[in-house]
Design a protein around this motif. Structure first.
Motif, PDB file in Angstrom:
ATOM      1  N   LEU A  81       0.818  -1.216   0.000  1.00  0.00           N
ATOM      2  CA  LEU A  81       0.000   0.000   0.000  1.00  0.00           C
ATOM      3  C   LEU A  81       0.854   1.270   0.000  1.00  0.00           C
ATOM      4  CD1 LEU A  81      -2.859  -0.887   2.518  1.00  0.00           C
ATOM      5  CD2 LEU A  81      -2.920  -0.918   0.008  1.00  0.00           C
ATOM      6  N   HIS A  82       2.145   1.144  -0.187  1.00  0.00           N
ATOM      7  CA  HIS A  82       2.991   2.330  -0.187  1.00  0.00           C
ATOM      8  C   HIS A  82       2.858   3.138  -1.477  1.00  0.00           C
ATOM      9  CE1 HIS A  82       6.061   0.841   3.080  1.00  0.00           C
ATOM     10  NE2 HIS A  82       4.821   0.960   3.521  1.00  0.00           N
ATOM     11  N   ALA A  83       2.727   2.461  -2.599  1.00  0.00           N
ATOM     12  CA  ALA A  83       2.842   3.155  -3.881  1.00  0.00           C
ATOM     13  C   ALA A  83       1.642   4.052  -4.184  1.00  0.00           C
ATOM     14  CB  ALA A  83       3.061   2.149  -5.008  1.00  0.00           C
ATOM     15  N   GLU A  84       0.460   3.479  -4.320  1.00  0.00           N
ATOM     16  CA  GLU A  84      -0.669   4.238  -4.849  1.00  0.00           C
ATOM     17  C   GLU A  84      -1.060   5.430  -3.964  1.00  0.00           C
ATOM     18  OE1 GLU A  84      -1.254   3.722  -7.869  1.00  0.00           O
ATOM     19  OE2 GLU A  84      -0.004   1.922  -7.826  1.00  0.00           O
ATOM     20  N   PRO A  85      -1.222   5.272  -2.643  1.00  0.00           N
ATOM     21  CA  PRO A  85      -1.570   6.450  -1.836  1.00  0.00           C
ATOM     22  C   PRO A  85      -0.480   7.520  -1.852  1.00  0.00           C
ATOM     23  CG  PRO A  85      -2.051   4.422  -0.637  1.00  0.00           C
ATOM     24  CD  PRO A  85      -1.254   4.038  -1.836  1.00  0.00           C
ATOM     25  N   SER A  86       0.779   7.095  -1.820  1.00  0.00           N
ATOM     26  CA  SER A  86       1.874   8.069  -1.815  1.00  0.00           C
ATOM     27  C   SER A  86       1.926   8.841  -3.130  1.00  0.00           C
ATOM     28  CB  SER A  86       3.208   7.365  -1.570  1.00  0.00           C
ATOM     29  OG  SER A  86       3.242   6.745  -0.301  1.00  0.00           O
ATOM     30  N   LEU A 106      10.527  -3.338  -7.005  1.00  0.00           N
ATOM     31  CA  LEU A 106      11.352  -2.288  -7.597  1.00  0.00           C
ATOM     32  C   LEU A 106      10.513  -1.396  -8.506  1.00  0.00           C
ATOM     33  CD1 LEU A 106      14.078  -0.958  -8.084  1.00  0.00           C
ATOM     34  CD2 LEU A 106      14.564  -2.704  -9.815  1.00  0.00           C
ATOM     35  N   ASP A 107       9.581  -1.979  -9.240  1.00  0.00           N
ATOM     36  CA  ASP A 107       8.721  -1.178 -10.120  1.00  0.00           C
ATOM     37  C   ASP A 107       7.919  -0.170  -9.314  1.00  0.00           C
ATOM     38  OD1 ASP A 107       7.185  -0.732 -12.750  1.00  0.00           O
ATOM     39  OD2 ASP A 107       5.585  -1.306 -11.366  1.00  0.00           O
ATOM     40  N   ALA A 108       7.354  -0.596  -8.184  1.00  0.00           N
ATOM     41  CA  ALA A 108       6.582   0.317  -7.342  1.00  0.00           C
ATOM     42  C   ALA A 108       7.463   1.450  -6.834  1.00  0.00           C
ATOM     43  CB  ALA A 108       5.952  -0.442  -6.178  1.00  0.00           C
ATOM     44  N   ALA A 109       8.676   1.105  -6.403  1.00  0.00           N
ATOM     45  CA  ALA A 109       9.591   2.132  -5.892  1.00  0.00           C
ATOM     46  C   ALA A 109       9.992   3.109  -6.982  1.00  0.00           C
ATOM     47  CB  ALA A 109      10.831   1.458  -5.299  1.00  0.00           C
ATOM     48  N   GLU A 110      10.192   2.631  -8.199  1.00  0.00           N
ATOM     49  CA  GLU A 110      10.547   3.521  -9.299  1.00  0.00           C
ATOM     50  C   GLU A 110       9.407   4.485  -9.615  1.00  0.00           C
ATOM     51  OE1 GLU A 110      11.594   0.630 -12.243  1.00  0.00           O
ATOM     52  OE2 GLU A 110      13.749   0.762 -11.808  1.00  0.00           O
ATOM     53  N   ARG A 111       8.169   4.005  -9.564  1.00  0.00           N
ATOM     54  CA  ARG A 111       7.018   4.883  -9.817  1.00  0.00           C
ATOM     55  C   ARG A 111       6.888   5.928  -8.708  1.00  0.00           C
ATOM     56  NH1 ARG A 111       2.321   2.652  -9.443  1.00  0.00           N
ATOM     57  NH2 ARG A 111       2.883   0.562  -8.713  1.00  0.00           N
ATOM     58  N   MET A 112       7.154   5.523  -7.486  1.00  0.00           N
ATOM     59  CA  MET A 112       7.082   6.465  -6.369  1.00  0.00           C
ATOM     60  C   MET A 112       8.160   7.535  -6.487  1.00  0.00           C
ATOM     61  SD  MET A 112       6.352   3.750  -3.295  1.00  0.00           S
ATOM     62  CE  MET A 112       6.168   4.976  -1.995  1.00  0.00           C
ATOM     63  N   PHE A 352      12.906   9.903  -1.385  1.00  0.00           N
ATOM     64  CA  PHE A 352      12.492   8.769  -2.218  1.00  0.00           C
ATOM     65  C   PHE A 352      13.626   8.295  -3.129  1.00  0.00           C
ATOM     66  CE2 PHE A 352       7.553   8.671  -2.318  1.00  0.00           C
ATOM     67  CZ  PHE A 352       7.531   8.658  -0.935  1.00  0.00           C
ATOM     68  N   ARG A 353      14.568   9.157  -3.443  1.00  0.00           N
ATOM     69  CA  ARG A 353      15.732   8.696  -4.212  1.00  0.00           C
ATOM     70  C   ARG A 353      16.559   7.734  -3.387  1.00  0.00           C
ATOM     71  NH1 ARG A 353      18.059  14.509  -5.663  1.00  0.00           N
ATOM     72  NH2 ARG A 353      17.403  14.703  -3.485  1.00  0.00           N
ATOM     73  N   ASP A 354      16.747   8.051  -2.109  1.00  0.00           N
ATOM     74  CA  ASP A 354      17.464   7.140  -1.215  1.00  0.00           C
ATOM     75  C   ASP A 354      16.707   5.821  -1.088  1.00  0.00           C
ATOM     76  OD1 ASP A 354      19.617   8.947  -0.411  1.00  0.00           O
ATOM     77  OD2 ASP A 354      18.061  10.066   0.651  1.00  0.00           O
ATOM     78  N   GLY A 355      15.384   5.917  -0.929  1.00  0.00           N
ATOM     79  CA  GLY A 355      14.586   4.704  -0.824  1.00  0.00           C
ATOM     80  C   GLY A 355      14.697   3.838  -2.064  1.00  0.00           C
ATOM     81  N   LEU A 356      14.762   4.478  -3.240  1.00  0.00           N
ATOM     82  CA  LEU A 356      14.902   3.727  -4.494  1.00  0.00           C
ATOM     83  C   LEU A 356      16.249   3.030  -4.557  1.00  0.00           C
ATOM     84  CD1 LEU A 356      13.943   2.882  -7.282  1.00  0.00           C
ATOM     85  CD2 LEU A 356      14.713   5.105  -8.163  1.00  0.00           C
ATOM     86  N   GLU A 357      17.307   3.693  -4.111  1.00  0.00           N
ATOM     87  CA  GLU A 357      18.626   3.058  -4.131  1.00  0.00           C
ATOM     88  C   GLU A 357      18.646   1.801  -3.256  1.00  0.00           C
ATOM     89  OE1 GLU A 357      21.244   3.748  -6.082  1.00  0.00           O
ATOM     90  OE2 GLU A 357      19.803   5.121  -7.015  1.00  0.00           O
ATOM     91  N   ILE A 358      17.999   1.854  -2.095  1.00  0.00           N
ATOM     92  CA  ILE A 358      17.930   0.666  -1.242  1.00  0.00           C
ATOM     93  C   ILE A 358      17.085  -0.409  -1.902  1.00  0.00           C
ATOM     94  CG2 ILE A 358      17.197  -0.210   1.005  1.00  0.00           C
ATOM     95  CD1 ILE A 358      19.746   1.590   0.966  1.00  0.00           C
ATOM     96  N   GLN A 359      15.990   0.000  -2.558  1.00  0.00           N
ATOM     97  CA  GLN A 359      15.141  -0.977  -3.248  1.00  0.00           C
ATOM     98  C   GLN A 359      15.920  -1.684  -4.350  1.00  0.00           C
ATOM     99  OE1 GLN A 359      11.640  -0.662  -2.151  1.00  0.00           O
ATOM    100  NE2 GLN A 359      11.565  -2.804  -2.771  1.00  0.00           N
ATOM    101  N   ARG A 360      16.811  -0.981  -5.009  1.00  0.00           N
ATOM    102  CA  ARG A 360      17.635  -1.608  -6.047  1.00  0.00           C
ATOM    103  C   ARG A 360      18.561  -2.663  -5.454  1.00  0.00           C
ATOM    104  NH1 ARG A 360      18.674   4.160  -9.101  1.00  0.00           N
ATOM    105  NH2 ARG A 360      16.953   3.993 -10.584  1.00  0.00           N
ATOM    106  N   LEU A 361      19.067  -2.398  -4.257  1.00  0.00           N
ATOM    107  CA  LEU A 361      19.908  -3.389  -3.583  1.00  0.00           C
ATOM    108  C   LEU A 361      19.088  -4.607  -3.171  1.00  0.00           C
ATOM    109  CD1 LEU A 361      22.120  -1.056  -1.349  1.00  0.00           C
ATOM    110  CD2 LEU A 361      22.798  -2.234  -3.439  1.00  0.00           C
ATOM    111  N   LEU A 362      17.890  -4.372  -2.643  1.00  0.00           N
ATOM    112  CA  LEU A 362      17.020  -5.490  -2.277  1.00  0.00           C
ATOM    113  C   LEU A 362      16.713  -6.342  -3.501  1.00  0.00           C
ATOM    114  CD1 LEU A 362      14.414  -3.659   0.029  1.00  0.00           C
ATOM    115  CD2 LEU A 362      16.527  -4.819   0.717  1.00  0.00           C
ATOM    116  N   ASP A 363      16.404  -5.680  -4.601  1.00  0.00           N
ATOM    117  CA  ASP A 363      16.093  -6.394  -5.836  1.00  0.00           C
ATOM    118  C   ASP A 363      17.307  -7.179  -6.331  1.00  0.00           C
ATOM    119  OD1 ASP A 363      14.241  -6.691  -8.314  1.00  0.00           O
ATOM    120  OD2 ASP A 363      16.120  -5.942  -9.168  1.00  0.00           O
ATOM    121  N   ALA A 364      18.493  -6.596  -6.209  1.00  0.00           N
ATOM    122  CA  ALA A 364      19.707  -7.280  -6.664  1.00  0.00           C
ATOM    123  C   ALA A 364      19.973  -8.524  -5.829  1.00  0.00           C
ATOM    124  CB  ALA A 364      20.896  -6.330  -6.595  1.00  0.00           C
ATOM    125  N   ILE A 365      19.729  -8.449  -4.524  1.00  0.00           N
ATOM    126  CA  ILE A 365      19.922  -9.620  -3.666  1.00  0.00           C
ATOM    127  C   ILE A 365      18.946 -10.723  -4.047  1.00  0.00           C
ATOM    128  CG2 ILE A 365      19.694 -10.451  -1.278  1.00  0.00           C
ATOM    129  CD1 ILE A 365      20.786  -7.682  -0.400  1.00  0.00           C
TER     130      ILE A 365
END
Length: 377
Positions: A81-86, A106-112, A352-365
């Motif tokens: 529920l983070h993406a659409e309301p935000s 990662l897609d949700a984080a990129e849209r955010m 949100f840029r920082d959050g996206l960078e962490i999401q990229r690491l999560l996705d890479a793992i």
């Protein structure tokens, strides 16, 4: 100026942020004034009780009714529920503080992150451990060159609330709602702390995820039913990891080891990070939140520093030296910085840029685990 605030979510993190807002005028008198306007959730009866307890004027069962009626939206709901309301809030010019991880994918984080770039509103991610005084002190040491050349980073975040295979299923055990398990829930904090403390990016990594319990009982299911015989409780599958490990290579050539588990017996909330360089080492343990262990190049071992003096980060707002702070104070500091940025049209980090960078690491793992090989970030 008084900021009208809306919360999406009212349980654990809702209580933490509501407590922080209540403390701000007592200890941070220069913080912007806030009005806890609307509390959003699904259960009207539970919402009414929570709104009264947490100090909100009203409640709503649809976030669409609130995102453009408040100045600030706190998105404290489950990860899916983070993406659409935000995004809707940012499109309406409403400032957003979103819990971590930024998205469930990662897609949700990129849209955010794209919505944040297109909006004039402030968008922050609630990585609250950046606001521990000892962590701020450690960052200052790093910036002053105390570490020398970085060699090693090792970070673990261990909890034990899922050791029992009969512990009930929750949204945190579901990939569609959470995205990942211990990786996103706990590992995101470790990765963000490393990124916050060091001016160094991850070049490549190797990750492994493990699920130990494949299904868990649904809370409240089972029982006697219509007979004297006990009926087995309903179960749901666990589709996320219980634990992860990652080996990391930084751009500088330094190495890193990261680990998190929600099944580490005896470790209630053990968030630790250690940095080793040619000039010194630093070690932090959340279970000793007011302390920082440091070792210089000429020292024989670590010295423990109590980070509670008036000239330490944020401590001039609190108690006399030696009177320690707790976990809840990290949210007070976080809210102070975020709301000050909102009221002053300033910048806030982590954004949100920082959050996206962490999401990229999560996705890479996750990709590394699926492929069984090192992957670039």
């Amino acid at each position: 100026m008084t900021l009208d605030v809306g919360f999406l979510g009212y349980r654990f993190m809702g209580q933490a942020h509501a407590n922080a807002l209540a403390r701000l005028p007592m200890f941070f008198p220069d913080a912007p004034a806030t009005n806890r306007d609307v509390l959003v959730g699904r259960d009207a009866e539970a919402l009414a009780s929570a709104a009264d307890r947490l100090g909100f004027d009203r409640y709503a069962t649809d976030w669409r009714e609130a995102v453009d009626e408040v100045d600030v939206l706190y998105n404290l709901g489950p990860n899916h529920l983070h993406a659409e309301p935000s995004i809707a809030a940012l499109d309406a010019g409403t400032h957003v503080l979103c819990e971590k991880p930024l998205g469930h994918t990662l897609d949700a984080a990129e849209r955010m992150a794209a919505a944040a770039r297109s909006s004039e509103a402030t968008a922050g991610v609630a990585f609250n451990y950046r606001f521990v005084p000892a962590i701020r002190y450690a960052r200052r040491l790093v910036e002053e060159g105390f570490l020398g050349d970085l060699r090693h980073v090792r970070a673990t975040y261990l909890q034990d609330w899922l050791v029992d295979p009969e512990a009930p299923w929750s949204w945190r055990n579901d990939e569609e709602m959470a995205g990942s398990g211990a990786l996103g829930d706990l590992g995101a904090h470790s990765l963000d702390l490393a990124r916050f403390l060091l001016d160094d990016d991850v070049a490549r990594l190797s990750g492994h995820l493990q699920t130990f319990v494949d299904e868990r009982p649904v809370e409240g299911s089972g029982g006697d039913g219509d007979s004297d015989e006990y009926s087995d409780p309903e179960t749901r599958p666990v589709t996320v990891d219980d634990a992860y490990t990652a080996q990391v290579e930084f751009e500088s050539g330094a190495t890193g080891l990261f680990e998190a588990s929600r099944t580490a017996l005896g470790r209630t909330n053990a968030n630790e990070i250690e940095l080793n360089g040619t000039g010194g080492s630093i070690r932090f343990d959340l279970e000793r939140l007011n302390e920082l262990a440091v070792c210089g190049a000429d020292d024989r071992g670590f010295e423990t520093i109590l980070v509670t003096d008036e000239d330490d980060p944020y401590l001039d707002h609190w108690w006399p030296p030696g009177h320690v702070l707790g976990w809840e104070h990290t949210h007070v500091h976080e809210n102070y910085e975020f709301l000050t940025a909102v009221a002053g049209d300033g910048s806030f980090a982590p954004d949100f840029r920082d959050g996206l960078e962490i999401q990229r690491l999560l996705d890479a793992i996750q990709r590394s685990d699926e492929r069984g090989e090192w992957v670039s970030v």
